[in-house]
Motif scaffolding. Structure first.
Motif, short mmCIF file in Angstrom:
data_model
loop_
_atom_site.label_atom_id
_atom_site.label_comp_id
_atom_site.label_asym_id
_atom_site.label_seq_id
_atom_site.Cartn_x
_atom_site.Cartn_y
_atom_site.Cartn_z
N GLN A 52 1.82 7.14 7.53
CA GLN A 52 1.93 6.99 8.99
C GLN A 52 1.13 5.77 9.49
OE1 GLN A 52 0.76 10.68 10.77
NE2 GLN A 52 2.62 11.79 10.12
N ARG A 53 -0.06 5.58 8.92
CA ARG A 53 -0.89 4.44 9.32
C ARG A 53 -0.21 3.12 8.93
NH1 ARG A 53 -4.97 5.72 6.67
NH2 ARG A 53 -4.74 4.29 4.91
N GLU A 54 0.32 3.04 7.73
CA GLU A 54 0.93 1.78 7.26
C GLU A 54 2.26 1.51 7.97
OE1 GLU A 54 -0.80 -0.16 5.57
OE2 GLU A 54 -2.38 1.28 5.04
N ILE A 55 3.00 2.60 8.23
CA ILE A 55 4.26 2.42 8.96
C ILE A 55 4.00 1.89 10.37
CG2 ILE A 55 6.18 3.70 10.03
CD1 ILE A 55 6.29 5.40 7.49
N ALA A 56 2.91 2.33 10.98
CA ALA A 56 2.54 1.80 12.30
C ALA A 56 2.30 0.29 12.23
CB ALA A 56 1.30 2.52 12.81
N VAL A 57 1.73 -0.18 11.12
CA VAL A 57 1.51 -1.62 10.93
C VAL A 57 2.84 -2.34 10.79
CG1 VAL A 57 0.53 -3.37 9.42
CG2 VAL A 57 -0.78 -1.30 9.94
N ARG A 105 0.83 -1.21 0.00
CA ARG A 105 0.00 0.00 0.00
C ARG A 105 0.87 1.26 0.00
NH1 ARG A 105 -3.25 -3.32 3.39
NH2 ARG A 105 -2.25 -2.46 5.27
N ILE A 106 1.98 1.25 0.78
CA ILE A 106 2.88 2.41 0.79
C ILE A 106 3.45 2.64 -0.61
CG2 ILE A 106 5.13 3.23 1.63
CD1 ILE A 106 4.47 1.93 4.30
N LYS A 107 3.81 1.52 -1.22
CA LYS A 107 4.34 1.63 -2.58
C LYS A 107 3.31 2.23 -3.53
CE LYS A 107 6.93 -1.09 -5.97
NZ LYS A 107 7.43 -2.45 -6.33
N ASN A 110 -3.95 19.04 -7.34
CA ASN A 110 -3.89 19.55 -5.96
C ASN A 110 -2.80 18.81 -5.16
OD1 ASN A 110 -4.33 20.96 -3.61
ND2 ASN A 110 -6.44 20.25 -3.34
N ILE A 111 -1.55 19.07 -5.55
CA ILE A 111 -0.40 18.36 -4.97
C ILE A 111 -0.35 18.50 -3.44
CG2 ILE A 111 2.13 18.21 -4.94
CD1 ILE A 111 0.81 17.08 -7.46
N PRO A 112 -0.55 19.67 -2.85
CA PRO A 112 -0.47 19.78 -1.38
C PRO A 112 -1.47 18.84 -0.67
CG PRO A 112 -0.32 21.94 -2.36
CD PRO A 112 -0.69 21.03 -3.47
N GLN A 113 -2.68 18.82 -1.16
CA GLN A 113 -3.69 17.96 -0.53
C GLN A 113 -3.32 16.48 -0.68
OE1 GLN A 113 -7.65 18.58 -2.06
NE2 GLN A 113 -8.56 17.09 -0.65
N LEU A 114 -2.85 16.10 -1.89
CA LEU A 114 -2.47 14.70 -2.11
C LEU A 114 -1.27 14.32 -1.25
CD1 LEU A 114 -2.91 12.13 -3.74
CD2 LEU A 114 -1.45 13.06 -5.54
N LEU A 115 -0.33 15.30 -1.07
CA LEU A 115 0.84 15.03 -0.22
C LEU A 115 0.42 14.83 1.23
CD1 LEU A 115 3.90 14.89 0.15
CD2 LEU A 115 3.92 17.40 0.39
N GLU A 116 -0.50 15.64 1.70
CA GLU A 116 -0.97 15.49 3.09
C GLU A 116 -1.67 14.15 3.29
OE1 GLU A 116 -3.87 17.82 6.29
OE2 GLU A 116 -3.62 18.58 4.23
N GLN A 117 -2.51 13.80 2.32
CA GLN A 117 -3.22 12.53 2.42
C GLN A 117 -2.24 11.35 2.38
OE1 GLN A 117 -6.17 12.04 -0.63
NE2 GLN A 117 -6.88 10.06 0.18
N THR A 118 -1.21 11.47 1.51
CA THR A 118 -0.21 10.39 1.43
C THR A 118 0.56 10.28 2.74
OG1 THR A 118 0.03 10.75 -0.95
CG2 THR A 118 1.82 9.58 0.18
N GLY A 119 0.87 11.40 3.36
CA GLY A 119 1.57 11.37 4.65
C GLY A 119 0.77 10.66 5.72
N VAL A 120 -0.55 10.98 5.76
CA VAL A 120 -1.41 10.31 6.75
C VAL A 120 -1.44 8.80 6.50
CG1 VAL A 120 -3.77 10.12 7.58
CG2 VAL A 120 -2.79 12.38 7.12
N ASN A 121 -1.60 8.43 5.21
CA ASN A 121 -1.66 7.00 4.87
C ASN A 121 -0.34 6.29 5.22
OD1 ASN A 121 -4.27 7.23 3.89
ND2 ASN A 121 -3.60 7.65 1.79
N ILE A 165 10.79 6.39 6.97
CA ILE A 165 10.25 7.65 7.49
C ILE A 165 11.17 8.82 7.11
CG2 ILE A 165 9.75 8.93 9.62
CD1 ILE A 165 8.88 6.27 10.86
N ASP A 166 12.48 8.58 7.27
CA ASP A 166 13.43 9.65 6.96
C ASP A 166 13.38 10.04 5.48
OD1 ASP A 166 15.71 11.37 7.75
OD2 ASP A 166 16.80 10.07 6.34
#
Length: 717
Positions: free
Chosen positions: A301-306, A262-264, A288-299, A321-322
């Protein structure tokens, strides 16, 4: 009896050897824990056994010794130690009670242990059974011996399962809570249970045989149920293993794999939007690159937690993450340039540096995917192995359960058949009239005991019938004997009537004739003839009186038992011969080893007197020899012979001499009634003996038998 004693000694010897091995093993393990440097050679192997287990081994060894020596207090102490170790360990490992039984012994060590080996829950379960078994082993008889035997068999089964599982790989998951039972632990507990089984097996069989049929089935069912629980526990370990693999697969590599995919995907979508805007800046508002970037960051973070839930992916998570943070900063910077109208710079950075960051992130995701796939392959392989071992387990379980079922059912069947066979054998013996046969199991309760008690009643009934039959047979024998005696008496009476009519009339006719002669002599005054005829008359009267006396003696013969006294045959023969001998030339010879015995003196003396009198009276010479001999004929009779060298008895007269009133010469030549030998024959036959005569030319031998023992009044002189 000797064989039983030998078997008992061998059983005790084997148990003592097992106890010594348990004590030696436990002591060596404890010494290894306390002095690892001193016992460095065996430390890695000895400490495979937990410290608590070593103490339990020593308690098991002392428990066996206390059973053999009947030390009940020591037995209770050993049982308490085993129960305490088992219960505390199970509470710690299974119930989660914070007791820390693994490390409590550290306080006894001079230095911290090189390794910390907890006791196996499987071992704890066996020790719990062992403690209960020692408590029941206090009883040498009764139903507790059955419980002891069943617990021994369960311990043997669990220990054998551990040995087979670890030694042959059939039960690779026989490591309850991940803790394996040490091989020496399994072997020691197996030997301990075997020794206990040998000590109580015979008593358990006896107690089992005293149970009723329902109780035997119940006992077998309880054992099979406990065995099924043990087998089911091993099966649950396999199921838990499969469940653990599935859970690990789901919670670990599978979730990581999906999260990386999913991250990929998120990175690829964001990167494609950036490239589209770089090629056609007019699409900036649409994507709308800023909005897509924010949404990708949230996603992300969720997948990295998994992904972070998988410990093996920890290094990749930080890098991921880095790299994403750097890419995010780059995207924000280039987007600001696009908004400022610097399209060329945006296009250059978006198509070069941004693409490189995206490729790095995708490469990290690919590495995470590869790691997850390797873990998934390993878990799948473990699942396949578990499946294969589960198949082996089912084969062993079904075979073992079937064998134990056959063994238990065979034991119950054999127990009943053996007892019924014993009862049937006794019944057959009783049916054949043997009321003295030992009735088995008459002290047993329940069905077999009731059958035995019933059989005892039958035996007593048959015994009474047998005794009555014996009494009836004895009465019949006595009646037959009485009938024979009556027939003999009748025959004697007939003979007497016949002979008496002749022999008694003969003197009377002589008396009558002599009286008429005397009358004639008196008439003719021939007084000299009167005296002669008077003398002849007196002789006839004396002969008749002698005949009547002998007849009275004959019919009294054998009718009086008399007293039992010591008979010295040589002494008695010498006295009787000296009294009766009227010829100086006759002498008596005594045979060798003439007996001395206790018997009726009067009838025996009467026999010898008549035989001597007969030999002396009928001897035709003034010189001669009369000899007496005796020998032990058998266990019942003596044989006595009186031998003379007189004229003998012709063969044709030898049977007649024992008849009444029989004489070989006229009574005018030899005075006698002819009753002497008949009297002897009657006396001898009255006491169960026989008499015979043998003569061939000159000389005559009279032989009679006389019993060793005659019941009568004991003469106490």
């Amino acid at each position: 009896m000797h064989s039983i004693f030998t078997i008992s000694n061998n059983r005790y010897l084997a148990s003592i050897i097992v106890a010594a091995l348990l004590l030696l093993t436990g002591s060596c393990v404890l010494l290894s824990w306390h002095a690892p440097k001193l016992f460095a050679a065996i430390y890695p192997y000895a400490t495979l056994m937990a410290y608590n287990t070593a103490i339990a081994f020593i308690a098991c060894g002392l428990g066996l010794i206390s059973i053999i020596a009947s030390k009940h207090l020591l037995l209770v102490a050993c049982s308490s130690i085993l129960l305490a170790i088992a219960i505390l360990t199970l509470l710690d490992l299974i119930a989660g009670v914070d007791i820390d039984t693994t490390n409590w012994f550290v306080i006894f060590l001079a230095e911290p242990p090189v390794r910390s080996q907890p006791i196996s829950p499987a071992t704890s379960s066996i020790l719990l059974l062992a403690g209960l078994m020692l408590l029941c082993a206090r009883y040498t008889q009764g139903n507790f011996t059955i419980v002891t035997t069943l617990l021994s068999l369960l311990i043997i089964f669990i220990a054998l399962a551990a040995v087979i599982g670890q030694g042959f790989g059939i039960f690779p998951t026989f490591t309850w809570l991940g803790i394996k039972m040490a091989p020496q632990t399994a072997a020691g507990l197996f030997a301990f249970a075997g020794a206990m089984l040998s000590l109580r097996y015979s008593a358990a069989i006896q107690a089992f045989n005293r149970l009723n049929f329902f109780s035997r089935l119940t006992t077998g069912f309880i054992f099979m149920s406990l065995l099924f629980i043990g087998i089911g526990s091993i099966g649950l370990l396999q199921i838990n293993s499969v469940a653990a693999i599935s859970q690990k697969l789901y919670q670990g590599p599978l979730q990581t794999n999906n999260a990386a995919l999913r991250i990929k995907g998120y990175v690829s979508r964001l990167n494609r939007a950036i490239k589209d805007v770089a090629v056609s800046p007019s699409l900036a508002e649409e994507h709308n690159i800023p909005q897509l970037l924010e949404q990708t960051g949230v996603n992300l973070q969720r997948e990295i937690a998994v992904i972070q839930l998988d410990p093996s992916s920890g290094n990749y998570v930080a890098t991921l993450i880095d790299e994403f943070n750097q890419w995010q900063q780059l995207i924000v910077h280039t987007h600001k340039q696009l908004q400022a109208g610097d399209t060329e710079t945006y296009q250059q950075i978006a198509l070069t540096q941004s693409q490189e960051k995206a490729f790095v992130l995708e490469a990290l995701c690919d590495e995470i995917l590869q790691l997850a796939q390797k873990q998934m392959q390993q878990l799948n392989a473990d699942a396949v192995d578990t499946k294969n071992h589960a198949g082996n387990l089912m084969l062993v379980v079904i075979s073992g359960f079937l064998m134990m079922g056959i063994l238990v059912s065979g034991l119950i069947t054999r127990s009943l058949n053996w007892q019924l066979q014993k009862i049937r054998t006794a019944m057959q013996a009783i049916a054949e009239g043997n009321s003295d046969v030992a009735i088995p199991f008459h002290d047993h309760p329940h069905e077999i005991g009731d059958m035995a008690k019933t059989l005892t009643v039958f035996s007593q009934y048959v015994d009474e019938r047998k005794k009555n039959a014996q009494i009836l047979e004895q009465h019949q024998h006595e009646l037959e004997q009485s009938n024979r005696q009556l027939a003999l008496t009748n025959k004697e009476l007939e003979t007497f009537a016949y002979v008496a009519s002749h022999d008694l009339k003969s003197p009377l006719r002589g008396i009558a004739q002599l009286s008429s002669w005397i009358d004639e002599d008196l008439e003719e005054k021939e007084f000299a003839e009167v005296a002669k005829h008077t003398q002849m008359l007196r002789n006839r009267i004396l002969r008749m009186e002698k005949l009547l006396d002998d007849m009275l003696i004959f019919y009294r013969a054998g009718k009086t038992d008399g007293n039992i006294s010591r008979i010295n045959v040589a002494h008695m023969a010498r006295e009787l011969f000296d009294i009766q001998n009227t010829k100086a030339g006759l002498r008596l010879e005594l045979g060798d080893n003439l007996p001395v015995f206790d018997s009726l003196s009067t009838p025996f003396e009467q026999i010898l007197r008549n035989l001597f009198s007969n030999a002396i009276k009928h001897h035709d010479s003034d010189e001669g020899i009369i000899r007496i001999e005796a020998r032990r004929l058998n266990n019942n009779f003596y044989e006595v012979s009186v031998i003379d060298d007189g004229p003998g008895i012709p063969a044709k007269f030898q049977e007649r001499v024992f008849g009444m009133f029989q004489t070989l010469k006229p009574r005018d030549e030899i005075e006698g009634s002819g009753m002497g030998l008949a009297l002897i024959k009657k006396i001898v036959e009255t006491y169960g003996g026989k008499i015979s005569v043998h003569s061939n030319g000159r000389g005559c031998r009279f032989t009679f038998t006389w019993p060793h023992t005659i019941k009568g009044k004991q003469d106490h002189d």
